[in-house]
Design a protein around this motif. Structure first.
Motif, PDB file in Angstrom:
ATOM      1  N   GLY A 254       0.772  -0.673   0.029  1.00  0.00           N
ATOM      2  CA  GLY A 254      -0.501   0.055   0.128  1.00  0.00           C
ATOM      3  C   GLY A 254       0.695   1.117  -0.330  1.00  0.00           C
ATOM      4  N   HIS A 255       0.511   2.633   0.677  1.00  0.00           N
ATOM      5  CA  HIS A 255       1.094   3.144   0.759  1.00  0.00           C
ATOM      6  C   HIS A 255       1.676   3.973   1.819  1.00  0.00           C
ATOM      7  CE1 HIS A 255       0.463   4.143  -3.114  1.00  0.00           C
ATOM      8  NE2 HIS A 255      -0.686   3.813  -3.216  1.00  0.00           N
ATOM      9  N   TRP A 256       2.637   3.928   2.507  1.00  0.00           N
ATOM     10  CA  TRP A 256       3.379   4.737   4.062  1.00  0.00           C
ATOM     11  C   TRP A 256       2.373   6.058   4.354  1.00  0.00           C
ATOM     12  CZ3 TRP A 256       4.035   1.866   8.378  1.00  0.00           C
ATOM     13  CH2 TRP A 256       4.736   3.329   9.287  1.00  0.00           C
ATOM     14  N   ASP A 257       2.461   6.666   5.797  1.00  0.00           N
ATOM     15  CA  ASP A 257       1.939   7.762   6.174  1.00  0.00           C
ATOM     16  C   ASP A 257       2.545   7.810   7.045  1.00  0.00           C
ATOM     17  OD1 ASP A 257       0.967   9.589   7.026  1.00  0.00           O
ATOM     18  OD2 ASP A 257      -1.463   9.390   6.819  1.00  0.00           O
ATOM     19  N   SER A 258       3.422   8.630   6.547  1.00  0.00           N
ATOM     20  CA  SER A 258       4.837   9.495   7.334  1.00  0.00           C
ATOM     21  C   SER A 258       4.387  10.159   8.699  1.00  0.00           C
ATOM     22  CB  SER A 258       5.948   9.776   6.442  1.00  0.00           C
ATOM     23  OG  SER A 258       5.903   9.435   5.754  1.00  0.00           O
ATOM     24  N   ASP A 259       3.201  10.741   8.582  1.00  0.00           N
ATOM     25  CA  ASP A 259       2.772  11.489   9.639  1.00  0.00           C
ATOM     26  C   ASP A 259       2.001  10.238  10.700  1.00  0.00           C
ATOM     27  OD1 ASP A 259       3.791  13.336   8.669  1.00  0.00           O
ATOM     28  OD2 ASP A 259       1.872  13.959   7.153  1.00  0.00           O
ATOM     29  N   LEU A 260       1.302   9.341   9.820  1.00  0.00           N
ATOM     30  CA  LEU A 260       0.545   8.831  10.899  1.00  0.00           C
ATOM     31  C   LEU A 260       1.679   7.378  11.430  1.00  0.00           C
ATOM     32  CD1 LEU A 260      -2.798   8.990   9.648  1.00  0.00           C
ATOM     33  CD2 LEU A 260      -2.129   9.787  12.031  1.00  0.00           C
ATOM     34  N   LEU A 261       2.297   7.367  10.549  1.00  0.00           N
ATOM     35  CA  LEU A 261       3.610   6.123  10.785  1.00  0.00           C
ATOM     36  C   LEU A 261       2.665   4.700  10.758  1.00  0.00           C
ATOM     37  CD1 LEU A 261       5.467   6.836  14.070  1.00  0.00           C
ATOM     38  CD2 LEU A 261       6.443   7.225  11.687  1.00  0.00           C
ATOM     39  N   ARG A 262       1.498   4.876   9.515  1.00  0.00           N
ATOM     40  CA  ARG A 262       0.820   3.819   9.969  1.00  0.00           C
ATOM     41  C   ARG A 262       0.926   3.588   8.417  1.00  0.00           C
ATOM     42  NH1 ARG A 262      -5.508   5.855  11.199  1.00  0.00           N
ATOM     43  NH2 ARG A 262      -4.478   4.745  13.083  1.00  0.00           N
ATOM     44  N   LEU A 263       0.812   2.301   7.984  1.00  0.00           N
ATOM     45  CA  LEU A 263       0.297   1.934   5.989  1.00  0.00           C
ATOM     46  C   LEU A 263      -1.129   1.607   5.888  1.00  0.00           C
ATOM     47  CD1 LEU A 263       2.107   0.786   3.615  1.00  0.00           C
ATOM     48  CD2 LEU A 263       1.152  -1.735   3.908  1.00  0.00           C
ATOM     49  N   ASN A 264      -1.164   2.310   4.492  1.00  0.00           N
ATOM     50  CA  ASN A 264      -2.652   2.519   4.201  1.00  0.00           C
ATOM     51  C   ASN A 264      -2.983   1.355   2.509  1.00  0.00           C
ATOM     52  OD1 ASN A 264      -4.413   4.197   6.074  1.00  0.00           O
ATOM     53  ND2 ASN A 264      -2.905   5.963   4.673  1.00  0.00           N
ATOM     54  N   VAL A 265      -3.818   0.538   2.824  1.00  0.00           N
ATOM     55  CA  VAL A 265      -3.993  -0.963   2.089  1.00  0.00           C
ATOM     56  C   VAL A 265      -5.532  -0.055   1.348  1.00  0.00           C
ATOM     57  CG1 VAL A 265      -2.082  -2.080   2.597  1.00  0.00           C
ATOM     58  CG2 VAL A 265      -4.625  -2.264   3.533  1.00  0.00           C
ATOM     59  N   ASP A 266      -6.027   1.140   1.115  1.00  0.00           N
ATOM     60  CA  ASP A 266      -7.160   1.172   0.200  1.00  0.00           C
ATOM     61  C   ASP A 266      -7.255   0.798  -0.925  1.00  0.00           C
ATOM     62  OD1 ASP A 266      -5.315   3.195   0.401  1.00  0.00           O
ATOM     63  OD2 ASP A 266      -6.699   4.924   0.430  1.00  0.00           O
ATOM     64  N   ASP A 267      -5.599   1.022  -2.032  1.00  0.00           N
ATOM     65  CA  ASP A 267      -5.803   0.704  -3.067  1.00  0.00           C
ATOM     66  C   ASP A 267      -4.811  -0.416  -2.974  1.00  0.00           C
ATOM     67  OD1 ASP A 267      -3.808   2.232  -2.200  1.00  0.00           O
ATOM     68  OD2 ASP A 267      -4.342   4.005  -4.188  1.00  0.00           O
ATOM     69  N   GLY A 268      -4.288  -1.112  -2.014  1.00  0.00           N
ATOM     70  CA  GLY A 268      -3.476  -2.363  -2.274  1.00  0.00           C
ATOM     71  C   GLY A 268      -3.917  -2.971  -1.907  1.00  0.00           C
ATOM     72  N   ARG A 269      -3.041  -4.157  -1.608  1.00  0.00           N
ATOM     73  CA  ARG A 269      -3.851  -5.520  -1.223  1.00  0.00           C
ATOM     74  C   ARG A 269      -2.661  -6.640  -0.445  1.00  0.00           C
ATOM     75  NH1 ARG A 269      -1.186  -4.303  -5.914  1.00  0.00           N
ATOM     76  NH2 ARG A 269       0.676  -5.603  -6.862  1.00  0.00           N
ATOM     77  N   VAL A 270      -3.192  -7.488   0.090  1.00  0.00           N
ATOM     78  CA  VAL A 270      -2.923  -8.259   1.167  1.00  0.00           C
ATOM     79  C   VAL A 270      -2.638  -9.584   0.931  1.00  0.00           C
ATOM     80  CG1 VAL A 270      -2.804  -8.666   3.761  1.00  0.00           C
ATOM     81  CG2 VAL A 270      -3.926  -6.721   3.155  1.00  0.00           C
ATOM     82  N   ARG A 271      -1.203 -10.084   1.556  1.00  0.00           N
ATOM     83  CA  ARG A 271      -1.395 -11.304   1.166  1.00  0.00           C
ATOM     84  C   ARG A 271      -1.436 -12.275   2.131  1.00  0.00           C
ATOM     85  NH1 ARG A 271       3.946  -9.981  -2.225  1.00  0.00           N
ATOM     86  NH2 ARG A 271       2.406  -8.761  -4.340  1.00  0.00           N
ATOM     87  N   LEU A 272      -1.661 -13.432   2.476  1.00  0.00           N
ATOM     88  CA  LEU A 272      -1.216 -14.870   4.115  1.00  0.00           C
ATOM     89  C   LEU A 272      -0.324 -15.442   3.040  1.00  0.00           C
ATOM     90  CD1 LEU A 272      -4.512 -15.631   4.580  1.00  0.00           C
ATOM     91  CD2 LEU A 272      -3.790 -13.934   4.863  1.00  0.00           C
ATOM     92  N   LEU A 273       1.137 -15.211   4.447  1.00  0.00           N
ATOM     93  CA  LEU A 273       2.126 -15.620   4.026  1.00  0.00           C
ATOM     94  C   LEU A 273       1.805 -16.835   4.704  1.00  0.00           C
ATOM     95  CD1 LEU A 273       4.412 -12.834   4.000  1.00  0.00           C
ATOM     96  CD2 LEU A 273       3.250 -13.933   2.035  1.00  0.00           C
ATOM     97  N   PRO A 274       2.819 -18.565   3.900  1.00  0.00           N
ATOM     98  CA  PRO A 274       2.544 -19.408   5.561  1.00  0.00           C
ATOM     99  C   PRO A 274       3.237 -18.648   7.034  1.00  0.00           C
ATOM    100  CG  PRO A 274       3.896 -20.088   3.320  1.00  0.00           C
ATOM    101  CD  PRO A 274       3.035 -18.261   3.757  1.00  0.00           C
ATOM    102  N   THR A 275       2.923 -18.939   7.749  1.00  0.00           N
ATOM    103  CA  THR A 275       2.966 -18.752   9.157  1.00  0.00           C
ATOM    104  C   THR A 275       3.280 -20.342  10.358  1.00  0.00           C
ATOM    105  OG1 THR A 275       1.083 -17.319   9.546  1.00  0.00           O
ATOM    106  CG2 THR A 275       1.775 -18.023  11.615  1.00  0.00           C
TER     107      THR A 275
END
Length: 636
Positions: free
Chosen positions: A396-417
């Protein structure tokens, strides 16, 4: 197996002829410090120029040259982060000439390579027999962190005598029975293993925590069971007839350089994600062929020893590569509240090329954020699939002010745990276990609120339920240490809490044996020592801080055992690597008898044993432990 061993024997028989041909064609076989270099390979002696063996995107142009794949891996240790710089890596040929195979100042976090090997270069080298290596590690800007009460505390690193660690140079004497033999058209493979458990002793009782370094690195030529590989770099081209593509290696998160070209084959079930779109098998290769050269690629796969080739089971391309055009966070979900996730042990990969570590950070999902499961292209998931304990990669896109990753136009992968546990009970295909660690972090740190179908059945680390229905698991004794690989069940859908797709049997491999002796070392560290095995001396007045067997997250004090197991080498045909480290010289053997002979000689000559590490299979209560690796650290 026998055919491969015969092939290796034939190579060794031909070494003398190859050397004679090489040296007669190239004069002395040495070169000046500028000769033969292109992106990381050079000779460092001072005589006549050798054949033009320059590492490049292409196969060697001269019949006097061959290729060497070099992989880097790590055996798991007590670290959350262990980032140091590799200052240089060079190899010495039998005739005495040296060749550098990596560019300087390559920064590596070794913790990232516990379960895989990074292919760091495809070096082009003159033909011949390579018998020694030299590696320089730079700790001056090291970032080394250990878990202290749930927090990733930065540690100080010093040698055993208290000196601060700055630069470490190690001389690697390769196994005399299995030197690296460079021949035309048949690439060799050398795997470097940074054994953090053997090389470091951690004291978390003081703040900041202290790490005592006992430098040791092993190098194994053509390992019988190489780990899965990771290969990264810009695309060179696609060969649909050969069902493969070629990249220029750019390992780790380097933003420049080309460390040799490598062909990567695919199969019908290879999973692809190209600029956010999923493909399978040859359809992915066809889509890749439509893209321009130089586009970013990241491939995961295995090395086929018999065919000397890499085969990918998962490939990312373009914006699907972490940090290419989307910022990426990798880590485990510590807690979830609505669409706000807290990630522990997070690696932040930015599009500007920077890579940083955050022990905790936040990640904000959108209601429609796409969720995928790599290697399972038919699994269609929604954000509810992301639950506590799950390892993820979010783009996604890193918000340097909030120190947070926004994935509103991104995606998430589930990785082997990875889930480390011990068994409480079993009912059919559901195991009730005590959860100890997710990916090396204490399971008690995680906030399991909201994981169950209602509050009363939220996941409980003391009674964690693992579904093993896709596995064939024999009856297990209560208290058995277990390491599962799989995926946490969807948020709000437990129990069961975890779906296992793999289970590690520590009776066959992965058990770790570690003993340290008094400061400076002991002159009577063994009760028995011969070609059949060794037994350590656990006399209380000789022991140091470490005397354990570790199976996953289950630790057993050796002093609590009725019988201390004798360490017995695996049969020769199953491979094995036995290492002696004294000062800055590290000697490797594939023959346990040769290892014991050298160790006995050094003890008679006055050497003291400081630490011993072994890895293999161990059954509770057994009088022996079958080991495929032993490392002994000596002191004078």
């Amino acid at each position: 197996m026998q055919m491969e061993r015969d092939l290796f024997a034939a190579w060794r028989t031909c070494v003398a002829l190859l050397l004679a041909l090489t040296l007669s064609a190239c004069g002395s076989g040495s070169s000046n410090s500028n000769g033969g270099r292109n992106d990381g390979v050079r000779s460092s002696s001072t005589e006549a120029v050798v054949a033009p063996c320059s590492t490049s995107d292409e196969e060697p142009a001269s019949e006097r040259c061959g290729q060497l794949y070099i992989g880097l891996t790590d055996l798991e240790g007590d670290f959350i982060r262990y980032q140091v710089d590799i200052g240089s890596l060079r190899l010495q040929r039998f005739d005495g000439s040296w060749f550098e195979v990596l560019p300087p100042a390559t920064s590596v976090d070794f913790v990232q390579y516990r379960d895989r090997t990074e292919l760091v270069t495809t070096a082009t080298l003159p033909l011949g027999n390579y018998v020694r290596g030299e590696i320089t590690l730079d700790y001056s800007e090291a970032d080394i962190r250990v878990d202290v009460d749930g927090f990733a505390e930065r540690a100080r690193v010093a040698f055993a005598d208290g000196r601060k660690v700055r630069t470490v140079m190690l001389d690697l004497e390769l196994d005399p029975l299995r030197p690296v033999v460079i021949v035309p058209d048949i690439p060799a493979l050398l795997e470097l293993d940074f054994n953090l458990r053997a090389a470091n002793s951690v004291d978390t009782e003081i703040l900041p925590p202290e790490v005592t370094l006992f430098p040791v690195v092993s190098a194994e030529n053509d390992p019988l069971l190489p780990k899965p590989f990771r290969m990264r770099g810009p695309l060179i081209g696609v060969d649909e007839k050969q069902v493969s593509f070629r990249i220029a290696l750019r390992p780790f998160f380097r933003d420049s350089g080309r460390l040799g070209g490598v062909d990567i084959e695919i199969r019908g079930d290879t999973d692809w994600e190209i600029n956010g779109e999923r493909f399978s098998g040859s359809s992915g290769l066809s889509a890749l062929a439509e893209l321009p050269g130089g586009i970013a690629t990241l491939a995961f796969g295995v090395f086929d020893r018999s065919r000397r080739s890499f085969i990918a089971d998962l490939v990312y391309v373009g914006s699907s590569v972490p940090g290419d055009s989307l910022d990426t966070v990798k880590g485990h979900v510590l807690a979830r509240e609505g669409n706000l996730l807290t990630i522990i042990g997070a690696q932040l990969i930015r599009t500007d090329g920077s890579v940083s570590f955050h022990d905790e950070l936040e990640l904000l999902l959108a209601a429609n954020t796409p969720v995928s499961v790599p290697r399972f292209p038919l699994r269609q998931e929604i954000t509810r699939a992301i639950s506590v304990g799950q390892r993820i990669a979010a783009l996604g896109h890193w918000d340097s002010d909030l120190l947070r990753l926004n994935v509103d136009d991104g995606r998430v992968r589930l990785l082997p745990t990875t889930l480390d546990t011990f068994l409480n009970s079993r009912i059919d295909d559901v195991l009730n276990v005590t959860a100890l660690e997710f990916g090396g972090r204490d399971a008690l740190l995680f906030d399991y609120r909201g994981t169950g179908t209602d509050e009363a059945v939220d996941a409980d680390p003391d009674a964690y339920q693992v579904d093993i229905s896709v596995l064939d698991v024999d009856p297990l004794a209560v208290g058995t240490p277990l390491r599962f690989h799989g995926y946490v069940n969807s948020f709000g859908r437990a129990p069961p809490d975890f779906g296992a797709i793999g289970l590690q049997d520590f009776s066959e491999s992965g058990a770790q044996f570690l003993v340290s002796w008094i400061a400076g070392g002991s002159d009577i560290p063994f009760l028995t020592l011969d070609a059949s095995g060794l037994t350590v001396n656990l006399a209380p007045d000789l022991l140091g801080a470490d005397h354990i067997i570790r199976r996953g997250a289950v630790i057993t004090d050796l002093r609590s055992l009725i019988r201390v197991p004798q360490l017995q080498p695996v049969p020769e045909e199953e491979g094995g690597l036995y290492v002696l480290a004294e000062d800055d010289i590290i000697v490797m053997y594939s023959d346990f008898g040769d290892f014991v002979t050298d160790l006995n000689r050094r003890l008679i000559d006055g050497a003291l044993v400081q630490r011993l590490f072994a890895e293999g299979g161990y059954v509770s209560g057994a009088g022996f432990m079958t080991v495929n690796g032993v490392t002994v650290l000596l002191n004078r």
